[in-house]
Design a protein around this motif. Sequence first.
Motif, PDB file in Angstrom:
ATOM      1  N   GLY A 164       0.768  -1.234   0.000  1.00 13.70           N
ATOM      2  CA  GLY A 164       0.000   0.000   0.000  1.00 13.70           C
ATOM      3  C   GLY A 164       0.800   1.286   0.000  1.00 13.70           C
ATOM      4  N   LYS A 165       2.146   1.180  -0.052  1.00 11.57           N
ATOM      5  CA  LYS A 165       2.985   2.371  -0.025  1.00 11.57           C
ATOM      6  C   LYS A 165       4.070   2.284  -1.093  1.00 11.57           C
ATOM      7  CE  LYS A 165       4.064   1.872   4.335  1.00 11.57           C
ATOM      8  NZ  LYS A 165       4.627   2.129   5.694  1.00 11.57           N
ATOM      9  N   PRO A 166       4.488   3.448  -1.647  1.00 10.13           N
ATOM     10  CA  PRO A 166       5.581   3.410  -2.626  1.00 10.13           C
ATOM     11  C   PRO A 166       6.869   2.902  -1.981  1.00 10.13           C
ATOM     12  CG  PRO A 166       4.456   5.540  -2.644  1.00 10.13           C
ATOM     13  CD  PRO A 166       3.980   4.809  -1.428  1.00 10.13           C
ATOM     14  N   LEU A 167       7.551   2.021  -2.677  1.00  7.29           N
ATOM     15  CA  LEU A 167       8.838   1.529  -2.207  1.00  7.29           C
ATOM     16  C   LEU A 167       9.898   2.590  -2.483  1.00  7.29           C
ATOM     17  CD1 LEU A 167      10.499  -0.839  -1.067  1.00  7.29           C
ATOM     18  CD2 LEU A 167      10.736  -1.677  -3.416  1.00  7.29           C
ATOM     19  N   THR A 168      10.564   3.052  -1.442  1.00  7.92           N
ATOM     20  CA  THR A 168      11.563   4.134  -1.598  1.00  7.92           C
ATOM     21  C   THR A 168      12.974   3.706  -1.227  1.00  7.92           C
ATOM     22  OG1 THR A 168      11.126   4.955   0.648  1.00  7.92           O
ATOM     23  CG2 THR A 168       9.826   5.910  -1.164  1.00  7.92           C
ATOM     24  N   GLY A 169      13.122   2.551  -0.603  1.00 11.65           N
ATOM     25  CA  GLY A 169      14.465   2.129  -0.228  1.00 11.65           C
ATOM     26  C   GLY A 169      14.460   0.890   0.631  1.00 11.65           C
ATOM     27  N   PHE A 170      15.646   0.506   1.082  1.00  7.08           N
ATOM     28  CA  PHE A 170      15.831  -0.696   1.877  1.00  7.08           C
ATOM     29  C   PHE A 170      16.853  -0.432   2.980  1.00  7.08           C
ATOM     30  CE2 PHE A 170      14.775  -2.089  -2.413  1.00  7.08           C
ATOM     31  CZ  PHE A 170      13.801  -3.058  -2.202  1.00  7.08           C
ATOM     32  N   THR A 171      16.797  -1.239   4.009  1.00 12.62           N
ATOM     33  CA  THR A 171      17.857  -1.276   5.009  1.00 12.62           C
ATOM     34  C   THR A 171      18.424  -2.682   5.047  1.00 12.62           C
ATOM     35  OG1 THR A 171      16.319  -1.828   6.800  1.00 12.62           O
ATOM     36  CG2 THR A 171      16.754   0.509   6.407  1.00 12.62           C
ATOM     37  N   GLY A 172      19.695  -2.798   5.407  1.00 14.70           N
ATOM     38  CA  GLY A 172      20.328  -4.107   5.434  1.00 14.70           C
ATOM     39  C   GLY A 172      21.443  -4.181   6.446  1.00 14.70           C
ATOM     40  N   ARG A 173      22.023  -5.367   6.547  1.00 11.09           N
ATOM     41  CA  ARG A 173      23.132  -5.615   7.456  1.00 11.09           C
ATOM     42  C   ARG A 173      24.281  -6.248   6.681  1.00 11.09           C
ATOM     43  NH1 ARG A 173      23.322  -3.370  12.171  1.00 11.09           N
ATOM     44  NH2 ARG A 173      24.511  -5.126  12.982  1.00 11.09           N
ATOM     45  N   TRP A 174      25.505  -6.083   7.198  1.00 16.36           N
ATOM     46  CA  TRP A 174      26.665  -6.672   6.537  1.00 16.36           C
ATOM     47  C   TRP A 174      27.615  -7.279   7.562  1.00 16.36           C
ATOM     48  CZ3 TRP A 174      31.564  -5.016   7.707  1.00 16.36           C
ATOM     49  CH2 TRP A 174      31.713  -3.741   8.280  1.00 16.36           C
ATOM     50  N   LEU A 175      28.479  -8.170   7.052  1.00 17.14           N
ATOM     51  CA  LEU A 175      29.441  -8.872   7.887  1.00 17.14           C
ATOM     52  C   LEU A 175      30.642  -9.237   7.024  1.00 17.14           C
ATOM     53  CD1 LEU A 175      30.078 -10.450  10.610  1.00 17.14           C
ATOM     54  CD2 LEU A 175      28.959 -12.415   9.527  1.00 17.14           C
ATOM     55  N   ALA A 176      31.834  -9.076   7.565  1.00 18.72           N
ATOM     56  CA  ALA A 176      33.065  -9.522   6.901  1.00 18.72           C
ATOM     57  C   ALA A 176      33.729 -10.552   7.799  1.00 18.72           C
ATOM     58  CB  ALA A 176      33.991  -8.344   6.646  1.00 18.72           C
ATOM     59  N   LYS A 177      33.858 -11.789   7.293  1.00 19.71           N
ATOM     60  CA  LYS A 177      34.382 -12.867   8.120  1.00 19.71           C
ATOM     61  C   LYS A 177      34.858 -14.019   7.242  1.00 19.71           C
ATOM     62  CE  LYS A 177      32.984 -15.553  12.233  1.00 19.71           C
ATOM     63  NZ  LYS A 177      31.836 -15.852  13.141  1.00 19.71           N
ATOM     64  N   ASN A 178      35.922 -14.659   7.650  1.00 20.69           N
ATOM     65  CA  ASN A 178      36.423 -15.859   6.964  1.00 20.69           C
ATOM     66  C   ASN A 178      36.674 -15.624   5.482  1.00 20.69           C
ATOM     67  OD1 ASN A 178      36.149 -17.142   9.432  1.00 20.69           O
ATOM     68  ND2 ASN A 178      34.212 -18.140   8.913  1.00 20.69           N
ATOM     69  N   GLY A 179      37.186 -14.442   5.144  1.00 19.92           N
ATOM     70  CA  GLY A 179      37.520 -14.148   3.765  1.00 19.92           C
ATOM     71  C   GLY A 179      36.344 -13.805   2.874  1.00 19.92           C
ATOM     72  N   ILE A 180      35.180 -13.562   3.465  1.00 19.87           N
ATOM     73  CA  ILE A 180      33.957 -13.284   2.703  1.00 19.87           C
ATOM     74  C   ILE A 180      33.294 -12.040   3.259  1.00 19.87           C
ATOM     75  CG2 ILE A 180      31.623 -14.156   2.185  1.00 19.87           C
ATOM     76  CD1 ILE A 180      32.765 -16.978   2.374  1.00 19.87           C
ATOM     77  N   VAL A 181      32.682 -11.250   2.377  1.00 17.36           N
ATOM     78  CA  VAL A 181      31.764 -10.210   2.821  1.00 17.36           C
ATOM     79  C   VAL A 181      30.349 -10.687   2.510  1.00 17.36           C
ATOM     80  CG1 VAL A 181      33.345  -8.257   2.680  1.00 17.36           C
ATOM     81  CG2 VAL A 181      32.036  -8.913   0.648  1.00 17.36           C
ATOM     82  N   LEU A 182      29.480 -10.549   3.485  1.00 14.80           N
ATOM     83  CA  LEU A 182      28.086 -10.955   3.363  1.00 14.80           C
ATOM     84  C   LEU A 182      27.187  -9.754   3.572  1.00 14.80           C
ATOM     85  CD1 LEU A 182      28.057 -14.200   5.536  1.00 14.80           C
ATOM     86  CD2 LEU A 182      27.578 -14.116   3.099  1.00 14.80           C
ATOM     87  N   THR A 183      26.143  -9.666   2.770  1.00 12.93           N
ATOM     88  CA  THR A 183      25.142  -8.618   2.950  1.00 12.93           C
ATOM     89  C   THR A 183      23.768  -9.243   2.880  1.00 12.93           C
ATOM     90  OG1 THR A 183      25.154  -8.091   0.585  1.00 12.93           O
ATOM     91  CG2 THR A 183      26.594  -6.774   2.008  1.00 12.93           C
ATOM     92  N   ALA A 184      22.824  -8.612   3.574  1.00  8.97           N
ATOM     93  CA  ALA A 184      21.462  -9.148   3.594  1.00  8.97           C
ATOM     94  C   ALA A 184      20.467  -8.032   3.762  1.00  8.97           C
ATOM     95  CB  ALA A 184      21.300 -10.158   4.729  1.00  8.97           C
ATOM     96  N   VAL A 185      19.350  -8.154   3.041  1.00  6.28           N
ATOM     97  CA  VAL A 185      18.236  -7.220   3.125  1.00  6.28           C
ATOM     98  C   VAL A 185      16.980  -8.012   3.431  1.00  6.28           C
ATOM     99  CG1 VAL A 185      16.751  -5.623   1.843  1.00  6.28           C
ATOM    100  CG2 VAL A 185      19.244  -5.529   1.550  1.00  6.28           C
ATOM    101  N   GLN A 186      16.264  -7.584   4.448  1.00  3.40           N
ATOM    102  CA  GLN A 186      14.935  -8.133   4.740  1.00  3.40           C
ATOM    103  C   GLN A 186      13.936  -7.003   4.653  1.00  3.40           C
ATOM    104  OE1 GLN A 186      14.498  -9.983   8.586  1.00  3.40           O
ATOM    105  NE2 GLN A 186      12.294 -10.277   8.361  1.00  3.40           N
ATOM    106  N   HIS A 187      13.008  -7.121   3.689  1.00  2.25           N
ATOM    107  CA  HIS A 187      12.021  -6.058   3.509  1.00  2.25           C
ATOM    108  C   HIS A 187      10.655  -6.532   3.960  1.00  2.25           C
ATOM    109  CE1 HIS A 187       9.213  -3.618   0.869  1.00  2.25           C
ATOM    110  NE2 HIS A 187       9.746  -2.754   1.699  1.00  2.25           N
TER     111      HIS A 187
END
Length: 214
Positions: free
Chosen positions: A191-214
């Motif tokens: 019911g609302k215009p989508l204007t953006g997202f928030t997410g979390r990140w982690l750098a560990k064990n030689g990898i960068v991980l990112t995640a978004v939950q909307h």
Amino acid sequence: MIAQLLPAPVVTVETSADRSTVDLFPAELALIAKSVPKRQAEFSTARWCARQALGFLGVEPAPILPDERGAPQWPAGFVGSITHCNRYRAAAVARDTDALSLGIDAEPNEPLPEGVLEAVSLPEERAMLRALGADASVCWDRLLFSAKESVYKAWYPHARKMLGFEEARLAISVDGSFTATLLVPGPIVAGKPLTGFTGRWLAKNGIVLTAVQH
């Protein structure tokens, strides 16, 4: 690791041990029958992660086929995301009553190849990366790229079209969070215009991980 970024009720499964193509359904196997072994391993193991995660939510094993743009098609009533890199494979799924969309991405924690940053970032994002400064534990340019991939994966189920690298402006915080502001009109979601997202990140064990939950 991905579970640190997406708490319950999102279900996550990750592994560094590749699965054989014998775990695939015939329709899935047909998609990669002529692919190189590396691609077959990535595809097979990511699908295994996804089915394991769905299984925790009571979903019987079934093919997870890509749509016309390659995005996994999830069972009715569920949302999810898949990623793989450097022998790391992961999936995140949730009921669509608990999340509207999900986006996860894993990348090697290494600098982007020369010239790539300029192609995938805005001038203000590059200024942000410079302000973040040097950090031996995080390659900020790769993290930016990963975050944009997660944002796209969370955007696509709503818009059903591409989101260019220049169509969202990201702001990364050292506290492990990031925000994405859409620079193009978004679809109406809940019911609302989508204007953006928030997410979390982690750098560990030689990898960068990112995640978004909307």
